[in-house]
Design a protein around this motif. Structure first.
Motif, PDB file in Angstrom:
ATOM      1  N   SER A 108      39.587  53.376  67.030  1.00  0.00           N
ATOM      2  CA  SER A 108      40.244  52.736  65.892  1.00  0.00           C
ATOM      3  C   SER A 108      39.291  51.767  65.193  1.00  0.00           C
ATOM      4  CB  SER A 108      41.486  51.979  66.370  1.00  0.00           C
ATOM      5  OG  SER A 108      42.063  51.228  65.321  1.00  0.00           O
ATOM      6  N   GLN A 109      39.302  51.824  63.868  1.00  0.00           N
ATOM      7  CA  GLN A 109      38.490  50.906  63.069  1.00  0.00           C
ATOM      8  C   GLN A 109      39.245  50.499  61.811  1.00  0.00           C
ATOM      9  OE1 GLN A 109      35.150  49.360  63.315  1.00  0.00           O
ATOM     10  NE2 GLN A 109      36.436  48.283  61.849  1.00  0.00           N
ATOM     11  N   LEU A 110      39.494  49.197  61.646  1.00  0.00           N
ATOM     12  CA  LEU A 110      40.156  48.695  60.443  1.00  0.00           C
ATOM     13  C   LEU A 110      39.165  48.664  59.284  1.00  0.00           C
ATOM     14  CD1 LEU A 110      42.266  45.677  61.774  1.00  0.00           C
ATOM     15  CD2 LEU A 110      43.086  47.953  61.145  1.00  0.00           C
ATOM     16  N   ALA A 111      39.623  49.104  58.123  1.00  0.00           N
ATOM     17  CA  ALA A 111      38.751  49.133  56.946  1.00  0.00           C
ATOM     18  C   ALA A 111      39.544  48.784  55.704  1.00  0.00           C
ATOM     19  CB  ALA A 111      38.106  50.508  56.796  1.00  0.00           C
ATOM     20  N   LEU A 112      38.901  48.063  54.804  1.00  0.00           N
ATOM     21  CA  LEU A 112      39.481  47.676  53.522  1.00  0.00           C
ATOM     22  C   LEU A 112      38.902  48.565  52.428  1.00  0.00           C
ATOM     23  CD1 LEU A 112      40.965  45.558  51.614  1.00  0.00           C
ATOM     24  CD2 LEU A 112      38.800  44.309  51.633  1.00  0.00           C
ATOM     25  N   THR A 113      39.763  49.110  51.576  1.00  0.00           N
ATOM     26  CA  THR A 113      39.271  49.925  50.454  1.00  0.00           C
ATOM     27  C   THR A 113      38.590  48.991  49.453  1.00  0.00           C
ATOM     28  OG1 THR A 113      41.459  49.776  49.423  1.00  0.00           O
ATOM     29  CG2 THR A 113      40.975  51.759  50.679  1.00  0.00           C
ATOM     30  N   ARG A 114      37.275  49.149  49.339  1.00  0.00           N
ATOM     31  CA  ARG A 114      36.494  48.245  48.504  1.00  0.00           C
ATOM     32  C   ARG A 114      36.327  48.786  47.099  1.00  0.00           C
ATOM     33  NH1 ARG A 114      36.400  42.986  49.231  1.00  0.00           N
ATOM     34  NH2 ARG A 114      34.400  42.011  48.921  1.00  0.00           N
ATOM     35  N   LEU A 143      31.631  54.077  54.997  1.00  0.00           N
ATOM     36  CA  LEU A 143      32.136  52.894  55.696  1.00  0.00           C
ATOM     37  C   LEU A 143      30.951  52.005  56.058  1.00  0.00           C
ATOM     38  CD1 LEU A 143      34.505  51.428  57.253  1.00  0.00           C
ATOM     39  CD2 LEU A 143      33.837  52.822  59.230  1.00  0.00           C
ATOM     40  N   TYR A 144      31.043  50.717  55.705  1.00  0.00           N
ATOM     41  CA  TYR A 144      29.926  49.814  55.969  1.00  0.00           C
ATOM     42  C   TYR A 144      30.468  48.421  56.265  1.00  0.00           C
ATOM     43  CZ  TYR A 144      30.840  48.462  51.119  1.00  0.00           C
ATOM     44  OH  TYR A 144      31.450  48.045  49.971  1.00  0.00           O
ATOM     45  N   GLY A 145      29.549  47.532  56.688  1.00  0.00           N
ATOM     46  CA  GLY A 145      29.917  46.144  56.920  1.00  0.00           C
ATOM     47  C   GLY A 145      29.619  45.672  58.331  1.00  0.00           C
ATOM     48  N   HIS A 146      29.586  44.337  58.508  1.00  0.00           N
ATOM     49  CA  HIS A 146      29.342  43.692  59.794  1.00  0.00           C
ATOM     50  C   HIS A 146      28.016  44.144  60.417  1.00  0.00           C
ATOM     51  CE1 HIS A 146      32.977  41.297  60.443  1.00  0.00           C
ATOM     52  NE2 HIS A 146      33.632  42.251  59.801  1.00  0.00           N
ATOM     53  N   GLN A 158      37.542  60.717  43.726  1.00  0.00           N
ATOM     54  CA  GLN A 158      36.234  61.326  43.920  1.00  0.00           C
ATOM     55  C   GLN A 158      35.496  60.770  45.131  1.00  0.00           C
ATOM     56  OE1 GLN A 158      34.754  60.574  39.759  1.00  0.00           O
ATOM     57  NE2 GLN A 158      34.241  62.738  39.845  1.00  0.00           N
ATOM     58  N   HIS A 159      35.629  59.463  45.335  1.00  0.00           N
ATOM     59  CA  HIS A 159      34.875  58.816  46.410  1.00  0.00           C
ATOM     60  C   HIS A 159      35.506  57.466  46.731  1.00  0.00           C
ATOM     61  CE1 HIS A 159      31.508  56.702  48.406  1.00  0.00           C
ATOM     62  NE2 HIS A 159      31.123  57.918  48.781  1.00  0.00           N
ATOM     63  N   VAL A 160      35.351  57.032  47.975  1.00  0.00           N
ATOM     64  CA  VAL A 160      35.901  55.744  48.394  1.00  0.00           C
ATOM     65  C   VAL A 160      34.846  54.977  49.186  1.00  0.00           C
ATOM     66  CG1 VAL A 160      37.691  54.566  49.713  1.00  0.00           C
ATOM     67  CG2 VAL A 160      38.242  56.669  48.514  1.00  0.00           C
ATOM     68  N   ASP A 161      34.696  53.692  48.859  1.00  0.00           N
ATOM     69  CA  ASP A 161      33.888  52.782  49.669  1.00  0.00           C
ATOM     70  C   ASP A 161      34.834  51.972  50.547  1.00  0.00           C
ATOM     71  OD1 ASP A 161      31.682  53.714  48.397  1.00  0.00           O
ATOM     72  OD2 ASP A 161      31.146  51.829  47.409  1.00  0.00           O
ATOM     73  N   LEU A 162      34.527  51.895  51.827  1.00  0.00           N
ATOM     74  CA  LEU A 162      35.372  51.189  52.792  1.00  0.00           C
ATOM     75  C   LEU A 162      34.565  50.087  53.471  1.00  0.00           C
ATOM     76  CD1 LEU A 162      36.925  54.375  54.418  1.00  0.00           C
ATOM     77  CD2 LEU A 162      38.104  52.811  52.857  1.00  0.00           C
ATOM     78  N   LEU A 163      35.165  48.922  53.626  1.00  0.00           N
ATOM     79  CA  LEU A 163      34.519  47.779  54.261  1.00  0.00           C
ATOM     80  C   LEU A 163      35.163  47.516  55.615  1.00  0.00           C
ATOM     81  CD1 LEU A 163      32.557  45.313  54.045  1.00  0.00           C
ATOM     82  CD2 LEU A 163      34.493  44.048  53.057  1.00  0.00           C
ATOM     83  N   ILE A 164      34.342  47.435  56.661  1.00  0.00           N
ATOM     84  CA  ILE A 164      34.857  47.129  57.993  1.00  0.00           C
ATOM     85  C   ILE A 164      35.437  45.718  58.004  1.00  0.00           C
ATOM     86  CG2 ILE A 164      34.192  46.705  60.394  1.00  0.00           C
ATOM     87  CD1 ILE A 164      32.040  48.856  60.076  1.00  0.00           C
ATOM     88  N   VAL A 165      36.647  45.575  58.506  1.00  0.00           N
ATOM     89  CA  VAL A 165      37.272  44.259  58.645  1.00  0.00           C
ATOM     90  C   VAL A 165      37.819  44.127  60.062  1.00  0.00           C
ATOM     91  CG1 VAL A 165      37.869  43.980  56.209  1.00  0.00           C
ATOM     92  CG2 VAL A 165      39.481  45.124  57.738  1.00  0.00           C
ATOM     93  N   ARG A 166      38.080  42.888  60.453  1.00  0.00           N
ATOM     94  CA  ARG A 166      38.628  42.601  61.771  1.00  0.00           C
ATOM     95  C   ARG A 166      39.884  41.765  61.624  1.00  0.00           C
ATOM     96  NH1 ARG A 166      32.654  40.955  64.029  1.00  0.00           N
ATOM     97  NH2 ARG A 166      31.861  43.081  64.351  1.00  0.00           N
ATOM     98  N   ARG A 167      40.756  41.880  62.598  1.00  0.00           N
ATOM     99  CA  ARG A 167      42.005  41.111  62.571  1.00  0.00           C
ATOM    100  C   ARG A 167      41.684  39.618  62.543  1.00  0.00           C
ATOM    101  NH1 ARG A 167      46.281  44.384  63.317  1.00  0.00           N
ATOM    102  NH2 ARG A 167      45.842  46.446  64.225  1.00  0.00           N
ATOM    103  N   ASN A 181      43.846  47.207  47.325  1.00  0.00           N
ATOM    104  CA  ASN A 181      43.219  46.532  48.462  1.00  0.00           C
ATOM    105  C   ASN A 181      43.868  46.954  49.774  1.00  0.00           C
ATOM    106  OD1 ASN A 181      41.362  44.835  46.929  1.00  0.00           O
ATOM    107  ND2 ASN A 181      43.174  43.742  46.243  1.00  0.00           N
ATOM    108  N   ALA A 182      44.122  48.235  49.916  1.00  0.00           N
ATOM    109  CA  ALA A 182      44.786  48.725  51.125  1.00  0.00           C
ATOM    110  C   ALA A 182      43.865  48.594  52.337  1.00  0.00           C
ATOM    111  CB  ALA A 182      45.197  50.181  50.941  1.00  0.00           C
ATOM    112  N   VAL A 183      44.450  48.173  53.462  1.00  0.00           N
ATOM    113  CA  VAL A 183      43.731  48.160  54.735  1.00  0.00           C
ATOM    114  C   VAL A 183      44.223  49.355  55.549  1.00  0.00           C
ATOM    115  CG1 VAL A 183      43.328  46.915  56.889  1.00  0.00           C
ATOM    116  CG2 VAL A 183      43.391  45.669  54.728  1.00  0.00           C
ATOM    117  N   ILE A 184      43.268  50.130  56.065  1.00  0.00           N
ATOM    118  CA  ILE A 184      43.585  51.382  56.749  1.00  0.00           C
ATOM    119  C   ILE A 184      43.030  51.334  58.162  1.00  0.00           C
ATOM    120  CG2 ILE A 184      43.372  53.895  56.646  1.00  0.00           C
ATOM    121  CD1 ILE A 184      42.662  53.589  53.663  1.00  0.00           C
ATOM    122  N   ASP A 185      43.811  51.837  59.101  1.00  0.00           N
ATOM    123  CA  ASP A 185      43.369  51.979  60.483  1.00  0.00           C
ATOM    124  C   ASP A 185      42.767  53.377  60.628  1.00  0.00           C
ATOM    125  OD1 ASP A 185      42.943  52.025  63.167  1.00  0.00           O
ATOM    126  OD2 ASP A 185      44.998  51.595  63.772  1.00  0.00           O
TER     127      ASP A 185
END
Length: 201
Positions: free
Chosen positions: A71-77, A33-36, A89-98, A60-64
């Protein structure tokens, strides 16, 4: 997305291929998980729950995420799937905000039937880039070929976009086309004979 799916996480202590294999055997998917401007966090996500979210929410699922009770919102990148065994095998997640807008690639679905003349339908692009609210990303966009006669082209700028969504890809990107079928494009033997007779005359 009407309701953001929730997913529990656990910290990923060990890294490397061996540790990743052990994590997957235990039913977890390694993730980062990365970003911001934050330091990357290495996490473990429950495989079955994650797979269900991706099936329902698309690429492009957004997951809480529940991270240590917060709680942290993240977008599957990026989702890496095994080439032959079809498991994550692996997932990259991007921090997003409302309320935040993100640029993502969205699949294109070609729908409809060409007109009475028929034709060969070709999908020239499988996806386009758009900018949308992180919590309102469409699962796909539709390129309608309903009633189109050969030769007809649909460009990215022709796609109907949901409210609040803007196109990032070039408007002149060719998305789909209805072309003459090979049988219609090539002259028959009778037509060739007639053409040769006219040329002889």
């Amino acid at each position: 997305m009407s309701q953001t799916p929730k997913l529990s996480t656990a910290p990923r202590v060990d890294t490397g291929k061996g540790a990743a294999r052990r994590d997957r055997r235990a039913g977890n998917v390694p993730a980062v998980l990365y970003g911001h401007g934050t330091d990357p966090k290495h996490l473990l996500l429950p495989n079955l729950a994650l797979a269900a979210i991706l099936r329902n929410g698309g690429v492009n699922a957004v997951i809480d995420l529940d991270i240590d009770g917060e709680s942290q919102l993240a977008l599957t990148r990026q989702v890496d799937v095994h080439a032959t065994r079809d498991y994550i095998q692996h997932v990259d997640l991007l921090i997003v905000r409302r309320g935040e807008k993100v640029i993502v690639e969205v699949p294109i679905v070609v729908e409809g039937e060409p007109g009475p003349a028929g034709g060969l339908v070709v999908q020239d692009a499988s996806a386009v880039e758009i900018e949308a609210d992180a919590l309102s990303i469409p699962e796909h966009l539709v390129a309608s070929i309903e009633g189109l006669e050969p030769v007809a082209n649909i460009f990215a700028g022709d796609l109907e976009l949901p409210a609040g969504v803007t196109l990032v890809s070039p408007a002149d990107l060719l998305v789909a086309s209805v072309n003459e079928s090979k049988a219609a494009a090539e002259p028959t033997e009778d037509e060739e004979a007639a053409g040769e007779a006219e040329a002889a005359e």
